[in-house]
Design a protein around this motif. Structure first.
Motif, PDB file in Angstrom:
ATOM      1  N   VAL A 148       0.840  -1.198   0.000  1.00  0.00           N
ATOM      2  CA  VAL A 148       0.000   0.000   0.000  1.00  0.00           C
ATOM      3  C   VAL A 148       0.874   1.246   0.000  1.00  0.00           C
ATOM      4  N   THR A 149       1.916   1.234   0.821  1.00  0.00           N
ATOM      5  CA  THR A 149       2.839   2.366   0.856  1.00  0.00           C
ATOM      6  C   THR A 149       3.537   2.521  -0.496  1.00  0.00           C
ATOM      7  N   ALA A 150       3.944   1.416  -1.078  1.00  0.00           N
ATOM      8  CA  ALA A 150       4.591   1.458  -2.390  1.00  0.00           C
ATOM      9  C   ALA A 150       3.631   1.992  -3.448  1.00  0.00           C
ATOM     10  N   ALA A 151       2.359   1.613  -3.349  1.00  0.00           N
ATOM     11  CA  ALA A 151       1.368   2.099  -4.318  1.00  0.00           C
ATOM     12  C   ALA A 151       1.234   3.619  -4.238  1.00  0.00           C
ATOM     13  N   ALA A 152       1.263   4.160  -3.007  1.00  0.00           N
ATOM     14  CA  ALA A 152       1.202   5.619  -2.866  1.00  0.00           C
ATOM     15  C   ALA A 152       2.438   6.265  -3.490  1.00  0.00           C
ATOM     16  N   GLY A 153       3.600   5.669  -3.267  1.00  0.00           N
ATOM     17  CA  GLY A 153       4.826   6.195  -3.865  1.00  0.00           C
ATOM     18  C   GLY A 153       4.801   6.103  -5.377  1.00  0.00           C
ATOM     19  N   ILE A 154       4.273   5.017  -5.884  1.00  0.00           N
ATOM     20  CA  ILE A 154       4.186   4.845  -7.337  1.00  0.00           C
ATOM     21  C   ILE A 154       3.236   5.867  -7.944  1.00  0.00           C
ATOM     22  N   THR A 155       2.145   6.152  -7.237  1.00  0.00           N
ATOM     23  CA  THR A 155       1.198   7.146  -7.730  1.00  0.00           C
ATOM     24  C   THR A 155       1.866   8.515  -7.849  1.00  0.00           C
ATOM     25  N   LEU A 156       2.579   8.904  -6.803  1.00  0.00           N
ATOM     26  CA  LEU A 156       3.284  10.188  -6.856  1.00  0.00           C
ATOM     27  C   LEU A 156       4.382  10.173  -7.926  1.00  0.00           C
ATOM     28  N   GLY A 157       5.074   9.038  -8.021  1.00  0.00           N
ATOM     29  CA  GLY A 157       6.095   8.910  -9.048  1.00  0.00           C
ATOM     30  C   GLY A 157       5.495   8.970 -10.445  1.00  0.00           C
ATOM     31  N   GLY A 158       4.301   8.403 -10.590  1.00  0.00           N
ATOM     32  CA  GLY A 158       3.616   8.465 -11.882  1.00  0.00           C
ATOM     33  C   GLY A 158       3.273   9.890 -12.275  1.00  0.00           C
ATOM     34  N   SER A 159       2.874  10.684 -11.288  1.00  0.00           N
ATOM     35  CA  SER A 159       2.581  12.095 -11.572  1.00  0.00           C
ATOM     36  C   SER A 159       3.837  12.824 -12.024  1.00  0.00           C
ATOM     37  N   ALA A 160       4.937  12.561 -11.324  1.00  0.00           N
ATOM     38  CA  ALA A 160       6.201  13.202 -11.698  1.00  0.00           C
ATOM     39  C   ALA A 160       6.665  12.711 -13.068  1.00  0.00           C
ATOM     40  N   LEU A 161       6.466  11.417 -13.348  1.00  0.00           N
ATOM     41  CA  LEU A 161       6.852  10.873 -14.644  1.00  0.00           C
ATOM     42  C   LEU A 161       6.032  11.503 -15.764  1.00  0.00           C
ATOM     43  N   THR A 162       4.754  11.709 -15.508  1.00  0.00           N
ATOM     44  CA  THR A 162       3.904  12.340 -16.513  1.00  0.00           C
ATOM     45  C   THR A 162       4.421  13.734 -16.853  1.00  0.00           C
ATOM     46  N   THR A 163       4.765  14.474 -15.827  1.00  0.00           N
ATOM     47  CA  THR A 163       5.304  15.818 -16.042  1.00  0.00           C
ATOM     48  C   THR A 163       6.620  15.746 -16.821  1.00  0.00           C
ATOM     49  N   ALA A 164       7.473  14.791 -16.469  1.00  0.00           N
ATOM     50  CA  ALA A 164       8.744  14.632 -17.181  1.00  0.00           C
ATOM     51  C   ALA A 164       8.511  14.223 -18.634  1.00  0.00           C
ATOM     52  N   MET A 165       7.506  13.375 -18.868  1.00  0.00           N
ATOM     53  CA  MET A 165       7.211  12.972 -20.242  1.00  0.00           C
ATOM     54  C   MET A 165       6.731  14.156 -21.076  1.00  0.00           C
ATOM     55  N   VAL A 166       5.871  14.975 -20.503  1.00  0.00           N
ATOM     56  CA  VAL A 166       5.382  16.151 -21.230  1.00  0.00           C
ATOM     57  C   VAL A 166       6.550  17.095 -21.504  1.00  0.00           C
ATOM     58  N   GLY A 167       7.403  17.282 -20.485  1.00  0.00           N
ATOM     59  CA  GLY A 167       8.571  18.139 -20.691  1.00  0.00           C
ATOM     60  C   GLY A 167       9.494  17.581 -21.757  1.00  0.00           C
ATOM     61  N   GLY A 168       9.735  16.264 -21.742  1.00  0.00           N
ATOM     62  CA  GLY A 168      10.574  15.641 -22.768  1.00  0.00           C
ATOM     63  C   GLY A 168       9.961  15.779 -24.153  1.00  0.00           C
ATOM     64  N   SER A 169       8.649  15.689 -24.225  1.00  0.00           N
ATOM     65  CA  SER A 169       7.970  15.852 -25.513  1.00  0.00           C
ATOM     66  C   SER A 169       8.168  17.265 -26.059  1.00  0.00           C
ATOM     67  N   PHE A 170       8.078  18.244 -25.185  1.00  0.00           N
ATOM     68  CA  PHE A 170       8.286  19.629 -25.637  1.00  0.00           C
ATOM     69  C   PHE A 170       9.730  19.858 -26.072  1.00  0.00           C
ATOM     70  N   LEU A 171      10.669  19.218 -25.369  1.00  0.00           N
ATOM     71  CA  LEU A 171      12.070  19.332 -25.788  1.00  0.00           C
ATOM     72  C   LEU A 171      12.271  18.669 -27.147  1.00  0.00           C
ATOM     73  N   LEU A 172      11.671  17.489 -27.352  1.00  0.00           N
ATOM     74  CA  LEU A 172      11.757  16.808 -28.638  1.00  0.00           C
ATOM     75  C   LEU A 172      11.146  17.682 -29.732  1.00  0.00           C
ATOM     76  N   HIS A 173      10.060  18.347 -29.422  1.00  0.00           N
ATOM     77  CA  HIS A 173       9.412  19.260 -30.370  1.00  0.00           C
ATOM     78  C   HIS A 173      10.356  20.396 -30.763  1.00  0.00           C
ATOM     79  N   GLU A 174      11.031  20.958 -29.764  1.00  0.00           N
ATOM     80  CA  GLU A 174      11.908  22.099 -30.037  1.00  0.00           C
ATOM     81  C   GLU A 174      13.174  21.688 -30.783  1.00  0.00           C
TER      82      GLU A 174
END
Length: 162
Positions: A41-67
């Motif tokens: 359960v604790t790991a699931a909470a960490g994964i959820t937060l990590g998933g949010s951070a990963l999503t942000t990193a993916m969007v940022g990486g996509s914008f860098l790839l675009h540029e």
């Protein structure tokens, strides 16, 4: 009926102790399972937060790839999402195989231990019933030879009779 020998009583006590130890192992494994559930359960909470951070990193990486690659924003986002889904699929497949393997290994060990303990108890408490010892009948002389003929018409083989 003959009372069990001193060795027989000790062997029975040892086997009873082994059975109790196995029951304790079962209870302890249930406690470990509860603790592992809390950890998951604790790991699931960490994964959820990590998933949010990963999503942000993916969007940022996509914008860098675009540029830098001069791709459209949509193509950059789809490329990063596709790569990420491939990584996620590989990780989930590996995790599923590892969990299945660990579970199967533990179950086989537990069932083998239980079968061996039952066999050992049966042989030590009543050695005449052991399949191996029935072939070695000379080791266990029949205490009531007169009852032997009445019990069955089948005579078990006697080797090296003295």
């Amino acid at each position: 009926m003959n009372s069990p020998s001193g060795f027989g009583r000790v062997a029975r006590d040892v086997l009873d102790l082994c059975e109790l130890q196995m029951q304790l192992l079962s209870v302890d494994s249930q406690e470990a399972k509860r603790k592992a559930t809390r950890a998951m359960v604790t790991a699931a909470a960490g994964i959820t937060l990590g998933g949010s951070a990963l999503t942000t990193a993916m969007v940022g990486g996509s914008f860098l790839l675009h540029e830098y690659a001069q791709w459209s924003v949509g193509a950059s986002l789809l490329c990063v999402a596709g790569i990420t889904f491939g990584i996620v699929a590989a990780l989930l497949f590996a995790a599923t195989k590892a969990i299945t393997s660990a579970s199967a290994a533990l179950q086989e060990t537990k069932s083998e231990f239980a079968e061996n303990l039952k066999w050992l108890k049966a042989v030590l408490i009543n050695p005449e019933t052991s399949a191996r010892n029935q072939l070695r009948a000379e080791s266990f002389p029949d205490p009531n030879p007169s009852h032997r003929a009445e019990a069955s018409t089948y005579e078990r083989p006697v080797y090296n009779e003295r």
